[in-house]
Structures are given as C-alpha cells and as structure tokens.
Design a protein around this motif. Structure first.
Motif, PDB file in Angstrom:
ATOM      1  N   ASN A 104      -0.475   8.674  -0.206  1.00  0.00           N
ATOM      2  CA  ASN A 104       0.132   8.811   1.419  1.00  0.00           C
ATOM      3  C   ASN A 104      -0.829   9.835   1.726  1.00  0.00           C
ATOM      4  N   PHE A 105      -1.971   9.870   1.146  1.00  0.00           N
ATOM      5  CA  PHE A 105      -3.062  11.025   1.841  1.00  0.00           C
ATOM      6  C   PHE A 105      -3.518  10.662   3.259  1.00  0.00           C
ATOM      7  N   ARG A 106      -3.675  11.677   4.014  1.00  0.00           N
ATOM      8  CA  ARG A 106      -4.275  11.701   5.224  1.00  0.00           C
ATOM      9  C   ARG A 106      -4.536  13.173   5.671  1.00  0.00           C
ATOM     10  N   VAL A 107      -5.559  13.107   6.600  1.00  0.00           N
ATOM     11  CA  VAL A 107      -6.160  14.441   6.934  1.00  0.00           C
ATOM     12  C   VAL A 107      -5.614  14.443   8.411  1.00  0.00           C
ATOM     13  N   ILE A 108      -5.002  15.490   9.074  1.00  0.00           N
ATOM     14  CA  ILE A 108      -4.352  15.604  10.223  1.00  0.00           C
ATOM     15  C   ILE A 108      -5.151  16.391  11.357  1.00  0.00           C
ATOM     16  N   GLY A 109      -5.101  15.687  12.487  1.00  0.00           N
ATOM     17  CA  GLY A 109      -6.109  15.986  13.631  1.00  0.00           C
ATOM     18  C   GLY A 109      -6.963  14.937  14.317  1.00  0.00           C
ATOM     19  N   SER A 110      -7.832  15.251  14.947  1.00  0.00           N
ATOM     20  CA  SER A 110      -8.683  14.155  15.530  1.00  0.00           C
ATOM     21  C   SER A 110     -10.437  14.860  15.549  1.00  0.00           C
ATOM     22  N   PRO A 111     -11.255  14.123  15.783  1.00  0.00           N
ATOM     23  CA  PRO A 111     -12.612  14.401  15.819  1.00  0.00           C
ATOM     24  C   PRO A 111     -12.803  15.915  16.547  1.00  0.00           C
ATOM     25  N   GLY A 112     -13.313  17.049  15.895  1.00  0.00           N
ATOM     26  CA  GLY A 112     -13.481  18.225  16.649  1.00  0.00           C
ATOM     27  C   GLY A 112     -12.190  19.259  16.441  1.00  0.00           C
ATOM     28  N   ASN A 113     -11.080  18.664  15.852  1.00  0.00           N
ATOM     29  CA  ASN A 113      -9.671  19.600  15.708  1.00  0.00           C
ATOM     30  C   ASN A 113      -9.090  19.028  14.493  1.00  0.00           C
ATOM     31  N   TRP A 114      -9.681  19.038  13.275  1.00  0.00           N
ATOM     32  CA  TRP A 114      -8.992  18.752  12.061  1.00  0.00           C
ATOM     33  C   TRP A 114      -8.297  20.161  11.624  1.00  0.00           C
ATOM     34  N   THR A 115      -6.821  19.917  11.474  1.00  0.00           N
ATOM     35  CA  THR A 115      -5.992  21.035  11.141  1.00  0.00           C
ATOM     36  C   THR A 115      -5.296  21.377   9.889  1.00  0.00           C
ATOM     37  N   GLY A 116      -5.400  20.377   8.794  1.00  0.00           N
ATOM     38  CA  GLY A 116      -5.043  20.342   7.636  1.00  0.00           C
ATOM     39  C   GLY A 116      -4.836  18.839   7.005  1.00  0.00           C
ATOM     40  N   PHE A 117      -4.152  18.692   5.875  1.00  0.00           N
ATOM     41  CA  PHE A 117      -3.728  17.339   5.199  1.00  0.00           C
ATOM     42  C   PHE A 117      -2.618  17.414   4.670  1.00  0.00           C
ATOM     43  N   THR A 118      -2.186  16.109   4.250  1.00  0.00           N
ATOM     44  CA  THR A 118      -0.761  15.934   3.645  1.00  0.00           C
ATOM     45  C   THR A 118      -1.140  14.995   2.519  1.00  0.00           C
ATOM     46  N   VAL A 119      -0.213  15.070   1.728  1.00  0.00           N
ATOM     47  CA  VAL A 119      -0.137  14.086   0.428  1.00  0.00           C
ATOM     48  C   VAL A 119       1.389  14.161  -0.088  1.00  0.00           C
ATOM     49  N   SER A 120       1.471  13.182  -0.618  1.00  0.00           N
ATOM     50  CA  SER A 120       3.017  13.103  -1.537  1.00  0.00           C
ATOM     51  C   SER A 120       2.940  12.871  -2.873  1.00  0.00           C
ATOM     52  N   ASN A 121       3.923  13.151  -3.449  1.00  0.00           N
ATOM     53  CA  ASN A 121       4.388  12.957  -5.106  1.00  0.00           C
ATOM     54  C   ASN A 121       4.534  11.661  -5.157  1.00  0.00           C
ATOM     55  N   ARG A 122       3.670  11.062  -6.531  1.00  0.00           N
ATOM     56  CA  ARG A 122       4.072   9.694  -6.640  1.00  0.00           C
ATOM     57  C   ARG A 122       4.384   9.528  -8.157  1.00  0.00           C
ATOM     58  N   ALA A 123       4.755  10.621  -8.878  1.00  0.00           N
ATOM     59  CA  ALA A 123       5.082  10.709 -10.298  1.00  0.00           C
ATOM     60  C   ALA A 123       5.996   9.459 -10.511  1.00  0.00           C
ATOM     61  N   HIS A 124       5.864   8.927 -11.805  1.00  0.00           N
ATOM     62  CA  HIS A 124       6.577   7.713 -12.286  1.00  0.00           C
ATOM     63  C   HIS A 124       7.019   8.003 -13.608  1.00  0.00           C
ATOM     64  N   PRO A 125       8.463   7.537 -13.756  1.00  0.00           N
ATOM     65  CA  PRO A 125       8.818   7.613 -15.464  1.00  0.00           C
ATOM     66  C   PRO A 125       8.036   6.949 -16.287  1.00  0.00           C
ATOM     67  N   ASN A 126       7.218   6.045 -15.901  1.00  0.00           N
ATOM     68  CA  ASN A 126       6.581   5.197 -16.828  1.00  0.00           C
ATOM     69  C   ASN A 126       5.367   5.729 -17.519  1.00  0.00           C
ATOM     70  N   HIS A 127       5.160   7.174 -16.865  1.00  0.00           N
ATOM     71  CA  HIS A 127       4.311   7.979 -17.635  1.00  0.00           C
ATOM     72  C   HIS A 127       4.880   9.127 -18.484  1.00  0.00           C
ATOM     73  N   GLY A 128       6.069   8.803 -18.801  1.00  0.00           N
ATOM     74  CA  GLY A 128       6.583   9.748 -19.724  1.00  0.00           C
ATOM     75  C   GLY A 128       7.465  10.851 -19.050  1.00  0.00           C
ATOM     76  N   SER A 129       7.773  11.794 -20.069  1.00  0.00           N
ATOM     77  CA  SER A 129       8.738  13.031 -19.572  1.00  0.00           C
ATOM     78  C   SER A 129       7.868  13.852 -18.595  1.00  0.00           C
ATOM     79  N   ILE A 130       6.593  13.851 -18.751  1.00  0.00           N
ATOM     80  CA  ILE A 130       5.920  14.616 -17.927  1.00  0.00           C
ATOM     81  C   ILE A 130       6.259  14.410 -16.518  1.00  0.00           C
ATOM     82  N   TRP A 131       6.673  13.322 -16.174  1.00  0.00           N
ATOM     83  CA  TRP A 131       6.901  13.112 -14.474  1.00  0.00           C
ATOM     84  C   TRP A 131       7.811  13.919 -14.261  1.00  0.00           C
TER      85      TRP A 131
END
Length: 350
Positions: free
Chosen positions: A178-205
């Motif tokens: 769910n990644f995206r850069v926040i803003g518009s051409p000439g005014n990019w202000t930050g970015f957002t991303v979400s956690n997608r950890a999954h139990p299939n990957h072991g206890s480290i999730w």
C-alpha cells in the motif's frame, strides 16, 4: 590499473565523489499519455540495452494510487492498462552508454568502462531525506513501534515535477505494501506504507520490522557547499550538482529484471495472494525502490479493480526479492512480473 575520472573529498578527507567506483546514472525524464488500450507500445529511442526504466504515477489517488505494469526493451516501452492518464517515465543508465549530446555546461568523465555525465539533462540522483521506523502487527510492542500504516512527512516539500524515489531496506524481515507518495507535482510532502507481515513467514511476523528508508530526488541541494569538492552550474548559474550531495549509488544491481512465479502463495477462506520471486543482490546494504513495486495494481475489468502488491525480504534472505499480489477469488492472479525496480544505497552513511 589506470584510473581516469574525478575524485573529491571534504575537509575531513571523506570521499564525496568518486567516478572510479560510482557510476552516476545518466537520466532522461519524459511523460507519456495512455491511449486507453489494454497494452500500449511506446517508441522511446533513448531506452538502450543497459537502461533501467521506471514508470511512476504523477497524481496522488489516495489508497488507489497505482503505476501500470511496464516492460521495456531497447527503443520500446510497453504499458499494460495505462488508462488515459499521464505517466512519468524515468530512464536511468548503467554508465556504459555513449555520452549524450546535451549541452556545454557540466562534467564528463570516463573511468575504464564507466561513463559519468552530469549536466542539465543527465541529473544526479541524490538523497534528500532519510530515516527509520518500526512496524508491528496489532497486539504487541509499543512506542515507537507502529501498528498498520506509517506516514513519513518531510521537513520541506520536494518541488520536482516527477515524484521523488523512495528506497526501503529492512534490518531483516520486511513485508510492506500500500505504498504511495503524498502530494502532487511540485509539492511532494512525504510517503506512506503499510505493514503486511504474515504468519506464513514464521514467528518473526509478530516482531517489529525495523525498516530504514531514504528519499532520493533530482532536485539540486541549495545548501552551502563549503570550500571542498566540486559544483556544477548551468548557463544561468543554477546549481545542477555539488559533491556535498549524498549520491544514491546504483552500481550494484540484481542479475534478473523480472519476477517468476515461485514460492508458496498465501491462501485463506475467500483470499489468495500469488507468490513471485526475483533474484536480488545478496547484499544487506542494498535498498529496494518502492515507488512502482509496492503500490497497488489496477485491473479495470474486474470487480476487484485495485489489487494490493506487497512484499520485501523473507527472514535471513537477501538473495531473493519476494512479492505477493492479492486476488480474492484465486483466479487469473495478477503477477508482479514487469514491475520496474532497482537497488540503491547511499554513497555516504545516513
């Protein structure tokens, strides 16, 4: 071995620019417009055999911000379902192509097989902002761990027309989407991303994912440059480059440039996420470009038009870039194949 090129140091004798080890990729930026077809082939002569091509969005559509699947070969770019939107195309050189004829102001060096060119056309990709954060699944940890989405706001906007490039790297396990850069051409202000950890990957999730990031841009740094190094200006005295910038190194790339269907899919009642993998660099210092890889995929003909791409690195593994794409009915799953990405790292520690 004879070395030909340029090397600069700062007042502390730290190398700030070295064309013997750091190919500064030549860059051409342009916009293309989708013609509404399922697949669109676009002639771009500047794409050569050694090029990297990144196709990126120019608008912030919120959670549905996507980049079309893209494939490229010398002279041609193919976009799948580009709609009628305008897309940013970035062509990066691995440093082996001939010098481009692009003006009288700048630097050209040749160091064995590495060609470096810095001018108003071939801009340098430098790091503007950087940081780190921890992502954690619900039910554990605490401050400063973040559950769910994370938003990184920059101290000041990036004012380039094209979106800046965001690179991510986990200290070990990293599974984001769910990644995206926040803003518009000439005014990019930050970015957002979400956690997608999954139990299939072991206890480290259930453990915090410790993720480092940096924001790289072609916007020239206007901070004071001091008395050591090199500075490049154009005919109007606008700064194009200074060795005080921290360059994003792009010379360590994976041997593959496409994903293949491999690994175990993630399944559940009414849920399916196909698994794709691509050979990665094997180096833990390399960050992965997030812009077109971890954004959603647009599939306009279905009842689930936006499908989440998520992935990163499985525990203890830097030889494989792991991706998943959600498709709830499990039929005709969308693949990450063709999504453009590449590896980078800072020239100087961040």
């Amino acid at each position: 071995m004879d070395l030909y090129g340029l090397r600069t140091r700062d007042a502390s004798s730290v190398v700030t620019l070295d064309t013997s080890v750091t190919p500064i990729r030549s860059l051409k930026m342009l916009q293309v417009v989708g013609n509404g077809t399922f697949e669109q082939n676009i002639s771009i002569p500047e794409i050569q055999a050694q090029s990297f091509v990144v196709v990126d969005a120019l608008t912030d559509r919120g959670a549905n911000t996507y980049s079309p699947a893209a494939w490229y070969s010398p002279g041609t770019l193919k976009l799948r379902q580009p709609g009628t939107a305008t897309w940013q195309v970035m062509i990066l050189s691995q440093g082996g192509e001939p010098f481009a004829s692009s003006g009288s102001y700048g630097i050209r060096t040749r160091n064995n097989n590495i060609a470096t060119q810095i001018d108003s056309i071939n801009n340098t990709l430098s790091i503007r902002y950087s940081g780190a954060f921890n992502l954690l699944v619900a039910g554990g940890g605490g401050a400063p761990d973040i559950v769910g989405d994370v938003y990184n706001a920059w101290p000041a906007p990036i004012t380039t027309y094209e979106r800046p490039l965001i690179f991510l790297n986990g200290t070990d396990y990293m599974m984001v989407g769910n990644f995206r850069v926040i803003g518009s051409p000439g005014n990019w202000t930050g970015f957002t991303v979400s956690n997608r950890a999954h139990p299939n990957h072991g206890s480290i999730w259930t453990q915090p994912m410790r993720i480092k990031w940096f924001c790289a841009s072609y916007q020239a740094d206007t901070s004071p440059i001091g008395q050591y190094g090199v500075s490049v200006k154009d005919a109007n005295s606008n700064r194009l480059f200074a060795s005080t910038m921290n360059i994003a190194l792009l010379n360590n790339q994976p041997t593959a440039n496409a994903f293949v269907t491999a690994g175990a899919p993630i399944t559940g009642t009414g849920y399916y996420a196909s698994s794709q993998q691509m050979a990665w660099t094997g180096n833990w210092a390399d960050y992965v470009l997030a812009n077109a890889l971890f954004s959603v995929t647009n599939v306009v003909q279905t009842t689930q038009p936006y499908r989440v791409n998520f992935g990163g690195f499985l525990p203890g593994n830097r030889g494989t870039l792991q991706m998943y794409c959600e498709n709830f009915d499990g039929i005709n799953a969308v693949l990450a194949n063709g999504r453009t990405t590449f590896a980078a790292r800072p020239m100087r520690p961040i």
